[in-house]
Design a protein around this motif. Structure first.
Motif, PDB file in Angstrom:
ATOM      1  N   LEU A 155      -2.800   3.249  -3.925  1.00  0.00           N
ATOM      2  CA  LEU A 155      -2.090   2.056  -4.395  1.00  0.00           C
ATOM      3  C   LEU A 155      -2.607   0.799  -3.691  1.00  0.00           C
ATOM      4  O   LEU A 155      -2.791  -0.252  -4.302  1.00  0.00           O
ATOM      5  CB  LEU A 155      -0.587   2.237  -4.132  1.00  0.00           C
ATOM      6  N   PHE A 156      -2.872   0.945  -2.389  1.00  0.00           N
ATOM      7  CA  PHE A 156      -3.399  -0.179  -1.604  1.00  0.00           C
ATOM      8  C   PHE A 156      -4.734  -0.663  -2.208  1.00  0.00           C
ATOM      9  O   PHE A 156      -4.925  -1.860  -2.439  1.00  0.00           O
ATOM     10  CB  PHE A 156      -3.610   0.289  -0.152  1.00  0.00           C
ATOM     11  N   PHE A 157      -5.637   0.288  -2.495  1.00  0.00           N
ATOM     12  CA  PHE A 157      -6.944  -0.133  -3.027  1.00  0.00           C
ATOM     13  C   PHE A 157      -6.851  -0.623  -4.469  1.00  0.00           C
ATOM     14  O   PHE A 157      -7.612  -1.500  -4.868  1.00  0.00           O
ATOM     15  CB  PHE A 157      -7.987   0.989  -2.862  1.00  0.00           C
TER      16      PHE A 157
ATOM     17  N   MET B 139      -2.475  -4.203   6.801  1.00  0.00           N
ATOM     18  CA  MET B 139      -2.658  -2.866   7.371  1.00  0.00           C
ATOM     19  C   MET B 139      -1.313  -2.294   7.829  1.00  0.00           C
ATOM     20  O   MET B 139      -1.041  -1.114   7.679  1.00  0.00           O
ATOM     21  CB  MET B 139      -3.622  -2.923   8.567  1.00  0.00           C
ATOM     22  N   ILE B 140      -0.476  -3.194   8.393  1.00  0.00           N
ATOM     23  CA  ILE B 140       0.853  -2.735   8.832  1.00  0.00           C
ATOM     24  C   ILE B 140       1.646  -2.243   7.607  1.00  0.00           C
ATOM     25  O   ILE B 140       2.238  -1.171   7.623  1.00  0.00           O
ATOM     26  CB  ILE B 140       1.622  -3.866   9.561  1.00  0.00           C
ATOM     27  N   SER B 141       1.610  -3.020   6.513  1.00  0.00           N
ATOM     28  CA  SER B 141       2.349  -2.603   5.305  1.00  0.00           C
ATOM     29  C   SER B 141       1.810  -1.283   4.778  1.00  0.00           C
ATOM     30  O   SER B 141       2.582  -0.418   4.355  1.00  0.00           O
ATOM     31  CB  SER B 141       2.224  -3.612   4.174  1.00  0.00           C
ATOM     32  N   LEU B 142       0.471  -1.134   4.807  1.00  0.00           N
ATOM     33  CA  LEU B 142      -0.109   0.136   4.345  1.00  0.00           C
ATOM     34  C   LEU B 142       0.416   1.287   5.208  1.00  0.00           C
ATOM     35  O   LEU B 142       0.848   2.318   4.698  1.00  0.00           O
ATOM     36  CB  LEU B 142      -1.647   0.062   4.405  1.00  0.00           C
TER      37      LEU B 142
ATOM     38  N   MET C 282       0.126  17.150  -3.724  1.00  0.00           N
ATOM     39  CA  MET C 282      -1.062  16.301  -3.902  1.00  0.00           C
ATOM     40  C   MET C 282      -1.156  15.737  -5.323  1.00  0.00           C
ATOM     41  O   MET C 282      -2.039  14.942  -5.626  1.00  0.00           O
ATOM     42  CB  MET C 282      -2.332  17.108  -3.592  1.00  0.00           C
ATOM     43  N   LEU C 283      -0.250  16.163  -6.200  1.00  0.00           N
ATOM     44  CA  LEU C 283      -0.287  15.663  -7.585  1.00  0.00           C
ATOM     45  C   LEU C 283       0.588  14.423  -7.771  1.00  0.00           C
ATOM     46  O   LEU C 283       0.649  13.867  -8.859  1.00  0.00           O
ATOM     47  CB  LEU C 283       0.198  16.756  -8.556  1.00  0.00           C
ATOM     48  N   ARG C 284       1.269  14.016  -6.689  1.00  0.00           N
ATOM     49  CA  ARG C 284       2.162  12.861  -6.832  1.00  0.00           C
ATOM     50  C   ARG C 284       1.370  11.583  -7.105  1.00  0.00           C
ATOM     51  O   ARG C 284       0.309  11.372  -6.517  1.00  0.00           O
ATOM     52  CB  ARG C 284       2.976  12.663  -5.556  1.00  0.00           C
ATOM     53  N   VAL C 285       1.900  10.758  -7.987  1.00  0.00           N
ATOM     54  CA  VAL C 285       1.267   9.463  -8.305  1.00  0.00           C
ATOM     55  C   VAL C 285       2.360   8.394  -8.233  1.00  0.00           C
ATOM     56  O   VAL C 285       3.467   8.616  -8.714  1.00  0.00           O
ATOM     57  CB  VAL C 285       0.649   9.498  -9.730  1.00  0.00           C
ATOM     58  N   LEU C 286       2.056   7.257  -7.615  1.00  0.00           N
ATOM     59  CA  LEU C 286       3.055   6.181  -7.504  1.00  0.00           C
ATOM     60  C   LEU C 286       2.903   5.190  -8.660  1.00  0.00           C
ATOM     61  O   LEU C 286       1.809   5.065  -9.235  1.00  0.00           O
ATOM     62  CB  LEU C 286       2.856   5.427  -6.181  1.00  0.00           C
ATOM     63  N   ASP C 287       3.984   4.477  -8.963  1.00  0.00           N
ATOM     64  CA  ASP C 287       3.895   3.432  -9.993  1.00  0.00           C
ATOM     65  C   ASP C 287       2.832   2.424  -9.582  1.00  0.00           C
ATOM     66  O   ASP C 287       2.778   2.041  -8.410  1.00  0.00           O
ATOM     67  CB  ASP C 287       5.231   2.668 -10.095  1.00  0.00           C
ATOM     68  N   GLY C 288       2.027   2.011 -10.523  1.00  0.00           N
ATOM     69  CA  GLY C 288       1.047   0.967 -10.223  1.00  0.00           C
ATOM     70  C   GLY C 288      -0.325   1.505  -9.862  1.00  0.00           C
ATOM     71  O   GLY C 288      -1.264   0.745  -9.680  1.00  0.00           O
TER      72      GLY C 288
END
Ligand SMILES: Cc1cc2nc3c(=O)[nH]c(=O)nc-3n(C[C@H](O)[C@H](O)[C@H](O)COP(=O)(O)O)c2cc1C
Length: 323
Positions: free
Chosen positions: A20-22, A253-256, A50-56
């Motif tokens: 999500l960060f990238f 980086m802190i938020s990540l 490992m199959l989880r996906v976040l919104d966005g």
């Protein structure tokens, strides 16, 4: 896809908050880490997580590995019933013995017939089938261009070629010519992986005819590489990401780290943040003191205290510079 600058699959690293960060920095597409089809068939909760996906995050490619086509196909079906991934990628690139000794990863490069059958086993599932390979070893019956053509004939939509032989693992340099040859032979179907560390590296491969570049270790060396690549290659990018102060970088980086902590736990947050922070330290004032403090951080409180401290100190430095 918005653009052809993509986050590579990275085992132990491309977990959902990292992807999500990238994506938020502009990556046109992200990959999961490689997921074991045998693990899915054994209902391993760790593998399923490992199959989880976040919104966005989307578009997201799920990368699978298996040494056997029925296991691959059943694993892919199970995974797609959990989440509608945008494509399934088959890993034919991993050179690590724990993968190759099961007949998976780069060992498939020596068995073109089976590699083609693995693609055919997934083609009916209704999602594009992608394959990630390496430069084909001399001992294989086919060379890199013929192997790539064989996978496309079998029904693969897109092939990523990492220009190193499996025996090289991550050493030496990636052979750009072998990737560019395949890109010229199969326009629009070949992505490049290997030594994408700068905007120039990415531009060489895109200008040479590759349809996309995979950013891998380049993202550890500089987590903000993707916006610079996009800018250099003429793709749209949020201008804020091109002029980030050191304080804003540390803040991001802190938020990540906080997102990784929430999602994956404290240990993952510390390990992954240390990996990405090593690239942030380069060239910043006081870097060596903070580098040592970060590497000594044994828990999240220590890590966050160091980062907040470092952020305040770099903001003070920037204010002095402005004066
Ligand atoms: C820590 C690490 C984990 C990796 N995990 C995967 C993986 O799960 N699947 C895969 O296809 N490649 C994986 N790779 C390979 C990268 O996707 C990429 O092809 C390789 O690092 C070459 O690119 P680079 O020279 O720009 O780093 C991994 C590489 C590293 C360094």
């Amino acid at each position: 896809m918005e653009n052809p600058v993509w986050l590579a699959p990275l085992a132990g690293i491309t977990v959902p908050p990292v992807r999500l960060f990238f994506r938020s920095l502009g990556a046109g597409l992200v990959h999961t880490e490689m997921v074991s089809c045998a693990g899915l068939l054994h209902n391993s909760s760790k593998t399923f997580s490992m199959l989880r996906v976040l919104d966005g995050e989307r578009p997201v490619v799920l990368q699978l590995f298996s040494g056997e086509k029925r296991t691959l196909a059943r694993g892919a079906e199970k995974a797609l019933s959990c989440y509608a991934f945008d494509a399934i990628g088959i890993n034919m690139a991993c050179p690590m013995p724990k993968v190759t000794k099961k007949g998976a990863g780069s060992s498939l490069l020596e068995r073109p017939q089976e590699a083609g059958e693995m693609v055919r086993a997934l083609v009916g599932l209704g999602v594009p089938v992608w394959v990630k390979i390496r430069k084909i070893p001399i001992s294989s019956p086919l060379d890199t261009v013929s192997f790539t053509g064989m996978l496309l004939d079998a029904g693969a939509s897109h092939i990523c070629i990492h220009g190193r032989y499996p025996f090289q693992k991550y050493g030496g340099t990636s052979d750009r010519e072998v990737v560019l040859d395949a890109a010229k032979r199969f326009p629009g179907r070949i992505a490049a992986s290997g030594d994408v560390f700068s905007p120039e590296d990415a531009k060489t491969m895109l200008d040479g005819g590759c349809s996309a570049v995979f950013v891998a270790r380049g993202a550890f060396k500089d987590p903000f590489l993707i916006p610079s690549v996009l800018h250099a290659c003429g793709f749209s990018v949020d201008p804020r990401f091109l002029t980030l102060s050191s304080g804003s970088r540390i803040e991001m980086m802190i938020s990540l780290g906080e997102r990784i902590f929430e999602d994956e736990g404290e240990k993952a947050a510390i390990v992954l943040l240390k990996r990405f922070l090593s690239g942030i330290f380069r060239g910043l004032p006081g870097a060596s003191r903070f580098r040592q403090a970060v590497s000594r951080s044994a828990n999240w409180v220590e890590m966050i205290t160091t980062l907040e401290d470092w952020k305040a100190s770099s903001e003070r430095g920037e204010q002095c510079d402005r004066r």
